[in-house]
Design a protein around this motif. Structure first.
Motif, mmCIF file in Angstrom:
data_model
loop_
_atom_site.group_PDB
_atom_site.id
_atom_site.type_symbol
_atom_site.label_atom_id
_atom_site.label_comp_id
_atom_site.label_asym_id
_atom_site.label_seq_id
_atom_site.Cartn_x
_atom_site.Cartn_y
_atom_site.Cartn_z
ATOM 1 N N PRO A 21 0.808 -1.229 0.000
ATOM 2 C CA PRO A 21 0.000 0.000 0.000
ATOM 3 C C PRO A 21 0.841 1.280 0.000
ATOM 4 C CG PRO A 21 -0.926 -1.606 1.505
ATOM 5 C CD PRO A 21 0.373 -2.177 1.042
ATOM 6 N N LEU A 22 1.936 1.281 0.753
ATOM 7 C CA LEU A 22 2.768 2.479 0.797
ATOM 8 C C LEU A 22 3.379 2.767 -0.571
ATOM 9 C CD1 LEU A 22 4.026 4.758 2.428
ATOM 10 C CD2 LEU A 22 5.907 3.208 3.023
ATOM 11 N N TYR A 23 3.748 1.721 -1.298
ATOM 12 C CA TYR A 23 4.346 1.899 -2.621
ATOM 13 C C TYR A 23 3.324 2.473 -3.606
ATOM 14 C CZ TYR A 23 8.366 -0.880 -1.041
ATOM 15 O OH TYR A 23 9.474 -1.330 -0.379
ATOM 16 N N VAL A 24 2.061 2.060 -3.434
ATOM 17 C CA VAL A 24 0.996 2.596 -4.284
ATOM 18 C C VAL A 24 0.830 4.089 -4.016
ATOM 19 C CG1 VAL A 24 -1.471 2.518 -4.819
ATOM 20 C CG2 VAL A 24 -0.211 0.396 -4.422
ATOM 21 N N ASP A 105 -1.431 -0.285 8.512
ATOM 22 C CA ASP A 105 -0.954 -1.608 8.106
ATOM 23 C C ASP A 105 0.087 -2.148 9.079
ATOM 24 O OD1 ASP A 105 -2.581 -1.615 5.893
ATOM 25 O OD2 ASP A 105 -1.065 -0.778 4.560
ATOM 26 N N ILE A 106 0.987 -1.291 9.530
ATOM 27 C CA ILE A 106 2.009 -1.719 10.482
ATOM 28 C C ILE A 106 1.373 -2.035 11.834
ATOM 29 C CG2 ILE A 106 4.131 -1.070 11.674
ATOM 30 C CD1 ILE A 106 4.479 -1.538 8.692
ATOM 31 N N GLN A 107 0.428 -1.216 12.249
ATOM 32 C CA GLN A 107 -0.288 -1.490 13.493
ATOM 33 C C GLN A 107 -0.986 -2.846 13.425
ATOM 34 O OE1 GLN A 107 -3.014 1.711 14.324
ATOM 35 N NE2 GLN A 107 -1.418 3.296 14.280
ATOM 36 N N ALA A 108 -1.652 -3.098 12.298
ATOM 37 C CA ALA A 108 -2.361 -4.364 12.127
ATOM 38 C C ALA A 108 -1.400 -5.543 12.129
ATOM 39 C CB ALA A 108 -3.161 -4.340 10.819
ATOM 40 N N LEU A 109 -0.220 -5.361 11.539
ATOM 41 C CA LEU A 109 0.778 -6.431 11.521
ATOM 42 C C LEU A 109 1.222 -6.775 12.934
ATOM 43 C CD1 LEU A 109 2.828 -8.309 10.127
ATOM 44 C CD2 LEU A 109 4.375 -6.341 9.965
ATOM 45 N N PHE A 110 1.509 -5.757 13.744
ATOM 46 C CA PHE A 110 1.967 -6.010 15.106
ATOM 47 C C PHE A 110 0.872 -6.684 15.939
ATOM 48 C CE2 PHE A 110 5.280 -2.324 14.964
ATOM 49 C CZ PHE A 110 6.110 -3.127 14.189
ATOM 50 N N ILE A 140 3.116 -6.724 3.589
ATOM 51 C CA ILE A 140 2.474 -7.037 4.866
ATOM 52 C C ILE A 140 1.728 -8.364 4.810
ATOM 53 C CG2 ILE A 140 0.755 -6.277 6.557
ATOM 54 C CD1 ILE A 140 3.250 -4.592 6.587
ATOM 55 N N ASP A 141 0.962 -8.596 3.723
ATOM 56 C CA ASP A 141 0.178 -9.827 3.660
ATOM 57 C C ASP A 141 1.069 -11.067 3.585
ATOM 58 O OD1 ASP A 141 1.078 -9.236 1.134
ATOM 59 O OD2 ASP A 141 -0.797 -9.677 0.106
#
Length: 320
Positions: A21-24, A105-110, A140-141
């Motif tokens: 997402p960040l790259y998009v 996304d990072i929050q969800a990963l943690f 992330i996925d």
């Protein structure tokens, strides 16, 4: 009037869903503003290094963002492209980790990692998990799938998980689809192939693993076809012989085999050819025998004058 950006629907359908997402976001911001990395990083509240990584990502995909024209053409990328991973994981400050934790996304990963690992993440844990995304370039996925894979095998140590992440990055496993394919090969594929060799209680050694990846990855042969080849290898050689199985599968690949029915057709054709060869040999043998017999029958018998022979014999006796 603001300048419009034209993005083909094929690019949106095939590239955007797979990209981080960040790259998009960086991609769209670069196209909209045409600013440099530092300006885009400031605008998006991210590191300048992230902008550069995003640009590199799109360039490797065939879309050089900085020079991208308004009408783009898609470049098809081969699957599982080997990557060289930097030898040393970078260190991140607490401030950097805190800044990245602002991203959902990072929050969800943690949060997901804490659930899977069954513990509260320490700073070192978060630093290592974030490195999978930043250092190794895993989306992330894909990291989520990796964590699920490791914990399903009761492997929750972060050092072990890091080694798996490095291996995935080196293998070019950078999409959920590739991760699913890899796990299918490694779990079901490895087990079924070794079972066909009579070795179902162990994992393949590295050299054997190369053959398996070649058959299922490069050749794209169905697992059922590979299993048949391994079973035939055992029948022919009496044991585990990966090079022998590879010769079988290489020939089947050239013949266009895609399922067991194709193997049966090849077997039928081979049996018919063998039977024809045997019939031809028998016919040739019968022909040779017949020719020999005909030569004997057609041999011109010498005709003897028995009266003359008797006279000559009598003359000989009188001379004595």
């Amino acid at each position: 009037m603001a300048e419009e950006i034209t993005i083909p629907i094929t690019f949106i359908e095939t590239q955007l869903p797979k990209a981080p997402p960040l790259y998009v976001t960086v991609f769209l911001m670069t196209q909209a503003t045409k600013q440099n990395a530092a300006e885009i990083a400031k605008k998006l509240e991210i590191l300048e290094s992230d902008v550069l990584k995003a640009w590199q990502y799109w360039e490797e995909k065939g879309y050089p963002v900085k020079q991208m024209p308004k009408t783009m053409t898609q470049t098809k990328q081969p699957e599982f492209i080997k990557k060289i991973v930097p030898s040393q994981r970078p260190n991140y400050t607490q401030a950097e980790i805190n800044m990245y934790m602002k991203h959902k996304d990072i929050q969800a990963l943690f949060r997901s990692a804490e659930t899977k690992l069954g513990k509260t993440l320490s700073y070192n844990d978060m630093e290592m998990l974030f490195s999978f995304y930043d250092w190794l370039g895993l989306p992330i996925d894909v990291i989520e799938i990796l964590l699920t894979y490791c914990t399903s095998r009761n492997k929750r140590g972060m050092r072990y998980i890091e080694q798996v992440a490095i291996a995935w990055a080196e293998e070019g496993i950078d999409t959920a689809e590739k991760a699913a394919q890899y796990l299918k090969i490694r779990t079901k594929g490895y087990r079924e192939i070794l079972r066909a060799f009579g070795q179902g209680q162990r994992m393949p050694i590295p050299e054997e693993e190369k053959y398996i990846k070649k058959w299922l990855g490069e050749y794209r042969l169905p697992l059922e076809v590979v299993v048949v080849a391994c079973e035939r290898t055992v029948l022919q050689t009496g044991g585990v012989n990966f090079p022998y199985a590879n010769r079988i599968l290489s020939d089947w690949k050239k013949a266009g085999v895609t399922n067991k029915e194709d193997i049966a057709k090849l077997d039928e054709a081979f049996a018919a050819k063998k039977a024809q060869k045997k019939a031809n040999a028998q016919t040739q043998k019968a022909t040779i025998q017949q020719q020999k017999q005909n030569r004997f029958i057609n041999y011109t018998q010498r005709e003897w004058d028995y009266a003359e022979l008797e006279r000559l014999e009598q003359q000989k006796q009188n001379e004595w």
